[in-house]
Design an enzyme around this catalytic site. Structure first.
Site, PDB file in Angstrom:
ATOM      1  N   TYR A 152      -4.463   3.457   6.945  1.00  0.00           N
ATOM      2  CA  TYR A 152      -3.349   2.501   7.047  1.00  0.00           C
ATOM      3  C   TYR A 152      -3.286   1.663   5.757  1.00  0.00           C
ATOM      4  O   TYR A 152      -2.206   1.471   5.180  1.00  0.00           O
ATOM      5  CB  TYR A 152      -3.499   1.601   8.275  1.00  0.00           C
ATOM      6  CG  TYR A 152      -2.391   0.570   8.378  1.00  0.00           C
ATOM      7  CD1 TYR A 152      -1.069   0.961   8.615  1.00  0.00           C
ATOM      8  CD2 TYR A 152      -2.641  -0.785   8.185  1.00  0.00           C
ATOM      9  CE1 TYR A 152      -0.043   0.021   8.682  1.00  0.00           C
ATOM     10  CE2 TYR A 152      -1.628  -1.732   8.255  1.00  0.00           C
ATOM     11  CZ  TYR A 152      -0.329  -1.317   8.499  1.00  0.00           C
ATOM     12  OH  TYR A 152       0.695  -2.248   8.546  1.00  0.00           O
ATOM     13  N   LYS A 156      -0.279   1.336   2.881  1.00  0.00           N
ATOM     14  CA  LYS A 156       0.355   0.078   2.467  1.00  0.00           C
ATOM     15  C   LYS A 156       0.084  -0.240   0.980  1.00  0.00           C
ATOM     16  O   LYS A 156       0.911  -0.867   0.333  1.00  0.00           O
ATOM     17  CB  LYS A 156      -0.086  -1.067   3.394  1.00  0.00           C
ATOM     18  CG  LYS A 156       0.501  -0.944   4.809  1.00  0.00           C
ATOM     19  CD  LYS A 156       2.033  -0.994   4.792  1.00  0.00           C
ATOM     20  CE  LYS A 156       2.666  -0.961   6.160  1.00  0.00           C
ATOM     21  NZ  LYS A 156       4.135  -1.069   6.124  1.00  0.00           N
TER      22      LYS A 156
END
Ligand code: NDP
Ligand code: 8X3
Length: 253
Positions: A152, A156
């Site tokens: 994740y 990002k």
């Protein structure tokens, strides 16, 4: 279209939903995107009544569906002035040796490739018109890593890199590119990360007041309504109790 058009991905929930409402209140016509059609229809009912509204239902992972959705827009809806690349989620929270490869694919496909597919359809019109604003919703997870955040966080960090790259590539055309990077926001985000486990999801926000989707949407609405020469390039937005990706004061409430 008399009003300027704002297109928001991930508008069926959380930050995207609130952003659609705040931008409608700021006078924009709204194109809302997401997979859940019933939510997109519901959104129409809570926007200020004078808001011109259109929705596009597609999965951002499906490039053909993204292309088809934007090509289906009637002529008067094609000049998108503001693009909010918000659709995204975390899937799972595991150490790198134990992560689920399907979760990894989902996060890279949605958070990174989906953002690119939508951008590739919308930004050329901005370049032609030499006008437009793009806001990419990153995360504190794109500024710092945290245990088990791995893929994740990588997705990002990629959003942050793409935001900076877009700002450089689009500089000759007077297109504003901004990154908004929230810390903990209570939305459906944790429910999705923990695959519907509501106890685990609500535990994320134990002992402190997280940001709300409205808190983030207000910043987005402020950013897109600055004078022409002003760009809010990069905003890290935290709840009071959060000092970093890993430091929380959970005795706040
Ligand atoms: P929500 O889960 O409430 O909203 C996620 C949105 O993304 C939904 O509208 C969902 O729509 C859409 N979405 C997810 N997958 C897809 C897909 N495959 N195709 C199209 N749309 C999709 O979470 P948030 O509002 O919190 O998240 C919005 C953004 O903010 C994300 O990019 C997230 O990473 C980021 N963020 C969130 C933080 C938080 O703590 N909540 C903090 C920092 C950043 P649908 O399911 O209908 O398709
Ligand atoms: C969402 C915030 O800290 O769970 O991007 O990654 S965090």
């Amino acid at each position: 279209m008399e009003k300027k058009i704002a297109c928001i991905t991930g508008a069926t929930s959380g930050i995207g939903w609130s952003t659609a409402i705040h931008l409608a209140k700021a006078g924009f016509a709204i194109i809302a995107c997401g997979r859940r059609i019933e939510r997109l229809e519901e959104l129409a009912k809570v926007l200020p009544p004078e808001t011109p509204y259109k929705y596009l239902s597609f999965d951002v992972r499906d490039q053909a569906a993204v292309n088809q959705a934007f090509e289906s827009l009637p002529m008067e809806w094609q000049e998108i002035e503001v693009l909010i690349n918000n659709a995204g989620n975390a899937h799972g929270l595991d150490t790198i040796d134990q992560g689920d490869v399907e979760d990894w694919d989902s996060m890279m496909d949605i958070n990174v490739k989906g953002l690119l597919y939508v951008s590739r359809k919308v930004i050329p019109g901005m370049v032609d018109r030499k006008s437009g604003q793009v806001i990419n919703i990153g995360s504190i997870a794109g500024k710092e890593v945290y245990p088990k955040g791995n893929v994740y966080c990588a997705s990002k960090y990629a959003v942050d890199a793409l935001t900076k790259s877009m700002r450089v590539d689009l500089n000759p055309y007077g297109i504003k590119v901004m990154g908004v990077h929230p810390g903990a926001v209570e939305t459906e985000f944790s429910l999705v990360r923990f695959k519907g486990d509501s106890d685990r999801a609500s535990g994320v926000y134990n002992g402190f007041d997280p940001l709300t989707a409205d808190d983030v949407a207000e910043i987005i609405a402020f950013a897109v309504t600055r004078p022409r020469h002003v760009v809010m390039a990069d905003v890290l937005l935290l709840p009071l109790a959060q000092a970093s990706a890993t430091v929380f004061n959970r005795n706040q409430t």
